[in-house]
Design a protein around this motif. Structure first.
Motif, PDB file in Angstrom:
ATOM      1  N   VAL A 102      88.371  26.735 -50.731  1.00  0.00           N
ATOM      2  CA  VAL A 102      89.130  28.281 -51.579  1.00  0.00           C
ATOM      3  C   VAL A 102      88.956  27.456 -52.585  1.00  0.00           C
ATOM      4  N   ILE A 103      88.487  27.850 -53.656  1.00  0.00           N
ATOM      5  CA  ILE A 103      88.699  27.858 -55.288  1.00  0.00           C
ATOM      6  C   ILE A 103      89.553  28.790 -55.794  1.00  0.00           C
ATOM      7  N   GLY A 104      90.153  28.111 -56.628  1.00  0.00           N
ATOM      8  CA  GLY A 104      91.107  29.390 -57.430  1.00  0.00           C
ATOM      9  C   GLY A 104      91.754  28.671 -58.633  1.00  0.00           C
ATOM     10  N   MET A 105      92.465  29.333 -59.490  1.00  0.00           N
ATOM     11  CA  MET A 105      93.152  28.917 -60.536  1.00  0.00           C
ATOM     12  C   MET A 105      94.757  28.385 -60.642  1.00  0.00           C
ATOM     13  N   VAL A 106      94.740  27.259 -61.079  1.00  0.00           N
ATOM     14  CA  VAL A 106      96.000  26.700 -60.842  1.00  0.00           C
ATOM     15  C   VAL A 106      96.787  25.892 -62.324  1.00  0.00           C
ATOM     16  N   MET A 107      97.788  26.033 -61.982  1.00  0.00           N
ATOM     17  CA  MET A 107      98.481  24.987 -63.592  1.00  0.00           C
ATOM     18  C   MET A 107      98.973  23.395 -62.972  1.00  0.00           C
ATOM     19  N   ILE A 108      97.985  22.803 -63.674  1.00  0.00           N
ATOM     20  CA  ILE A 108      98.829  21.194 -63.870  1.00  0.00           C
ATOM     21  C   ILE A 108     100.335  21.082 -64.829  1.00  0.00           C
ATOM     22  N   ALA A 109     101.133  20.906 -64.775  1.00  0.00           N
ATOM     23  CA  ALA A 109     102.323  20.430 -65.227  1.00  0.00           C
ATOM     24  C   ALA A 109     103.235  19.119 -65.143  1.00  0.00           C
TER      25      ALA A 109
END
Length: 141
Positions: A102-109
């Motif tokens: 399942v592909i989605g948008m993420v934020m990497i901090a």
């Protein structure tokens, strides 16, 4: 699903979304409807990173790290897997399934351990606060 609390806001973590060591690391989470600018303001202002389990109970808190100045958006990140029926077995009638990403948008901090200058500045600020509250003039001491 585990959640992460950054500056009092909750975000959904992805699988293996907490990648922290003693020296720093990164957290990977789904932003929901929050904008990049809002998330950036949150990670810059955060004093602690808290991971919550499915029941909302804290399972990890880190207040020894600071924002490393790197925040990235990834629109094609694998956020999970799902079973999809691709057919039926002609002999048994059982469904044939396969696991798909399942592909989605993420934020990497990214976070890091504070350097000596930052630790010294924090210590000076605490000392100045204690001196002010105690009525002590640090110039005379």
């Amino acid at each position: 699903m585990e959640k992460i609390k950054i500056n009092e806001k909750l975000y959904d973590l992805v699988i293996n979304g907490v990648q922290l060591t003693d020296q720093g690391g990164r957290v990977i989470f789904q932003p929901a409807a929050v904008t990049f600018a809002e998330i950036e303001a949150d990670v810059k202002a955060t004093k602690a990173i808290t991971v919550l389990d499915d029941a909302g109970e804290p399972i990890l808190t880190r207040s020894d790290l600071v924002y490393a100045g790197r925040l990235a958006k990834d629109d094609n990140y694998v956020v999970g897997t799902e079973q999809v029926q691709t057919g039926t077995d002609p002999e048994s009638g059982d469904p044939i399934t396969e696991t798909r990403d399942v592909i989605g948008m993420v934020m990497i901090a990214e976070f890091r351990a504070p350097d000596l200058r930052e630790e010294l500045a924090a210590t000076k600020a605490q000392l100045a606060y204690v001196a002010m509250m105690g009525g002590i003039d640090l110039e005379e001491v």
